[in-house]
Each structure stands twice: as structure tokens, then as C-alpha cells.
Design a protein around this motif. Structure first.
Motif: not given
Length: 437
Positions: A314-315, A331-338, A340-349
Motif C-alpha cells: 500500500g502506502q 521506526g518502520y513501516p514508514r510512508p512511501l512519500s517520506d 521514496l517521494g511517491i504518493t501513488d501505488t506500486v505494482d512492481a519494483a
């Protein structure tokens, strides 16, 4: 004292040995396809328990009871004499030494009374007094298991007798003993997929090989985990689970693939994972939380970098230190925005070996984030041919994109968006999961 089975089975051992020779080149995959029960032979699903458990030189788990052995997680009982001749039964303990240094790599050691038999495959190296071969190790141990460096401080063997655990340090040939209240009276010890188990009859307890710590959910019944028994299994009582997720060869898509800094490769599906690089030890699904505390599936993407394993769900971003036991970083989990700088979803990496450039895929959009930068911001957005991916991974063979049951292999990240690029494609389950062979 380990009891004998009924004499009628033992009287027929020589005749059955000819009918069912224990082939030492049988793979775990082949054993899994055999019928679990043969009329007239003992059935481990009856709750017999085991005298000893060990991997052999082929990596197949062998379960011993009286004069019999079961190879793999599914298959009929076979006489021990078919593979390990001259060893008196019932056994006290057994272990395989997988240590690559020295001249005993993949040798199997079988304990009985004051003696230990050493085998390389089906070839006997000899039998020795335990005190001569392993000074400080007690006679007639209850269980033994190898503990490689990384799990233990040095390459070692754990040997238990009664309520005392002995650790034989193979680098110094010295023995230390200690008593663990939660690990005692074992009838066998076993190591499987980097986990350590004390068996007590048909029950087993998972323990930490250094501290002896045991989680409160134990003991559990081995017939639900270590063998295929009718009507049993650790998910058999939950009818809401699609049981196809437990079959590595089913058409249920995988959510992600990844390999960590220690070379361990994983396939993720729902709340479960498979060890892809350890197929010799069995293709068994495990709950995510059993290796990554606090993590539950499904996950959206997984990648490894800087000796850490990253899970996108998710986020949120979970980061675990990739050591013998995965530890969630404080301290984890943490928000993706903090992170990786992204706010939308990710399908793969995916991130390629030796690179700090993380590639994030959403739909048919691929972005890159340099993990060495701070703050991190996505850049270099491009379009990829695949409209929707389930997973991705990069290794020495290139980039693997996974969509449904198919993979698309490219030689490099740049090749994915090249206009004249033509990827190699094939079946995910055949390429990674050993299916269709």
C-alpha cells in the motif's frame, strides 16, 4: 529409550529392501509425487514420531523410525539398510555436515550408543567411537543438527541429550553445554530452511539455535507441516483459503520475486512465500510473518539494497535487515512519500546488482529513484510495453518482469523501453518454481 515398532514390520525388512531400494539420487520433487502410503508398511501419519531426522547429500530430508526411513515429505517407508548398511537400529541421532571446507562436505553421521557411523552417499567411511570423532559429545544423544556460521557464531553441530544442549564448534573442535528449559527431551533435531526444530514424538517446537528461545505458539503437530497426511495441514481447517496458493505450480499469480544479499531467493504469493533457491529441501509455503515479523500479505513489491530487504505494501514501506534472521528496522513501516517521494501505488519494483537506482512500476509507467540521494524523488518516467505487472526482479541475467503466469526477460532496464526490444518470454512456474519438468 526409543521404542521399537511391531516385529512384523522388522521381519520383512530384507524382502522389502529388494522391492523398495532407497535410491540416493531421488530428488525432493520426485518424492513429492509418490503415493504417501503402501499397504503393509508403517505410516508416519499414524503418529509414530521419529528417532532421527537429517538431510542426505542430495538435500532430501530423511525421517527415521526403528528400521525404517521416509525420504522427503511424501512417500512410502523404506528399510534403512537400503541406503545406510550396517547401522544398528533404532538410531539415536543423525545429521548431515554441509560444511564446504575440509574433507567431510555432505557427509552424514549416524549415532547409536557409543558409536557414530560416517557415510558419503551410500558409501561407508567407517564407524568410530563418538568420543574419538567428536570429543566432548555424549554417547547415545537424543538428536543432532548442523548449525552453520551465521546461524551459530561458527560452523557448529547442536547435540541434545535430556535437558542439555551441546554445541560442537567445528573450527576448534570444542564443546560447550547449556540447559534450555523450553528445549528438552527431544527425540530428534532438525534444520529446515534456516529454522531449527526439536521433535518430541509427532510434536515439534521451533527454537533459536543460539538462545534457545521458543515462541509461545509451540508445540505444533508435525503431521500438519512436515508430511502430507490426509485431512491435515496448517491451513486445512480454514475453508476460506484458496488452497491453490499452497501449490507452487498453480495458476495463482505471484505478487513478487526477490533475492537478498545472502543469495536467498523468494517468491511471494498472498500471505505466503516460497524459498526458490532451496527446492532441494522441499517446496513448502510459509507465512510471511514467520520470517519477516509484523509483515502480512499480499505485498505490492519487494526489492533488496544495501543488505536490507524492502517491502512495499500500500502506502507503507517495511525495511528488514538481511541477516540470518530478518529484523524489522526500528521506526518502520514508514510512508512511501517520506521514503521514496511517491504518493501513488506500486505494482512492481526492482534494483539491479551494484546499482542504487530503484525502478518503480505502476501500470505501464516506470520511474526511477536514486536511493543514494536525499531527499529521494522519482525521475526519468518512461512507458513500458506491459500494461500491468505482478512483479519484477533484476539479477545477473537481466531484468525479469512478471505478468500473470508469464515472465518477460530483458538484458537491462534500458532495453525494456527500447523501441526494437524483443524480450525472452516463458512460464514463471517452469522457470522459477521447477514445474512442468
Amino acid at each position: 529409550m526409543k521404542s521399537l515398532l511391531g516385529g512384523v514390520w522388522l521381519l520383512g525388512a530384507l524382502n522389502i529392501a529388494a522391492a523398495f531400494p532407497l535410491g540416493k539420487n531421488i530428488t525432493q520433487h520426485e518424492m513429492d509425487r509418490q503415493e504417501p502410503v503402501v499397504p503393509g508398511l508403517p505410516d508416519r501419519c499414524d503418529g509414530l514420531g521419529f528417532d532421527a531426522i537429517t538431510l542426505d547429500e542430495q538435500g532430501v530430508t530423511n525421517y527415521f523410525k526403528d528400521g525404517w526411513v521416509w525420504a522427503g515429505h511424501r512417500g512410502p517407508a523404506r528399510p534403512i539398510s537400503g541406503a545406510w548398511a550396517q547401522v544398528p537400529t533404532p538410531l539415536d541421532a543423525a545429521f548431515r555436515l554441509h560444511r564446504t571446507s575440509g574433507d567431510r562436505h555432505d557427509h552424514v553421521f549416524i549415532f547409536k550408543g557409543e558409536r557414530v557411523w560416517q557415510f558419503h552417499g551410500a558409501v561407508s567411511v567407517g564407524n568410530f567411537l563418538i568420543r574419538d570423532l567428536f570429543p566432548g559429545v555424549p554417547d547415545a544423544p537424543d538428536g543432532a543438527v548442523e548449525c552453520p556460521k551465521g546461524d551459530c557464531a561458527e560452523d557448529s553441530v547442536l547435540i541434545i541429550k535430556g535437558n542439555t544442549m551441546y554445541t560442537l564448534d567445528l573450527s576448534t573442535n570444542t564443546v560447550k553445554s547449556r540447559q534450555w528449559e523450553a528445549v528438552r527431551d527431544c527425540t530428534a533435531l532438525s534444520r529446515w530452511l534456516d529454522r531449527y526444530y526439536c521433535f518430541q514424538g509427532t510434536l515439534f517446537t521451533r527454537f533459536h539455535p543460539v538462545t534457545g528461545a521458543v515462541e509461545p505458539v509451540y508445540p505444533k503437530d508435525a503431521r500438519d507441516y512436515f508430511m502430507v497426511c490426509p485431512g491435515r495441514g496448517h491451513a486445512s481447517r480454514n475453508s476460506s483459503i484458496d488452497r491453490r496458493v499452497f501449490s507452487r505450480c498453480s495458476d495463482v499469480p505471484y505478487d513478487a520475486f526477490d533475492h537478498d544479499a545472502l543469495g536467498r531467493m523468494y517468491a511471494f504469493r498472498g500471505d505466503w512465500y516460497f524459498r526458490v533457491d532451496a527446492q532441494r529441501d522441499g517446496w513448502h509455503p510459509w507465512p510471511l510473518s514467520s520470517s519477516w515479523p509484523g509483515l502480512h500479505g499480499p505485498v505490492d513489491a519487494v526489492f533488496s539494497w544495501d543488505n536490507k530487504m524492502y517491502f512495499i505494501k500500500g502506502q507503507q514501506l517495511f525495511i528488514y535487515k538481511a541477516v540470518a534472521r530478518y529484523n524489522l528496522i526500528h521506526g518502520y513501516p514508514r510512508p512511501l512519500s517520506d521514503e521514496l517521494g511517491i504518493t501513488d501505488t506500486v505494482d512492481a519494483a526492482f534494483i539491479c546488482p551494484g546499482s542504487s537506482l530503484l525502478h518503480l512500476i505502476t501500470g505501464n509507467r516506470m520511474r526511477a529513484v536514486n536511493l543514494d540521494e536525499s531527499p529521494r524523488t522519482p525521475q526519468l518516467e518512461t512507458r513500458i510495453p506491459q500494461l500491468r505487472l505482478d512483479g519484477a526482479m533484476c539479477d545477473g541475467d537481466g531484468v525479469w518482469l512478471v505478468a500473470g503466469g508469464r515472465f518477460y526477460q530483458y538484458p537491462s532496464p534500458a532495453a525494456i523501453t527500447a523501441p526494437d526490444s524483443s524480450p525472452t518470454t516463458g512460464s514463471v512456474t517452469e522457470r522459477f518454481m521447477g514445474c512442468g519438468n
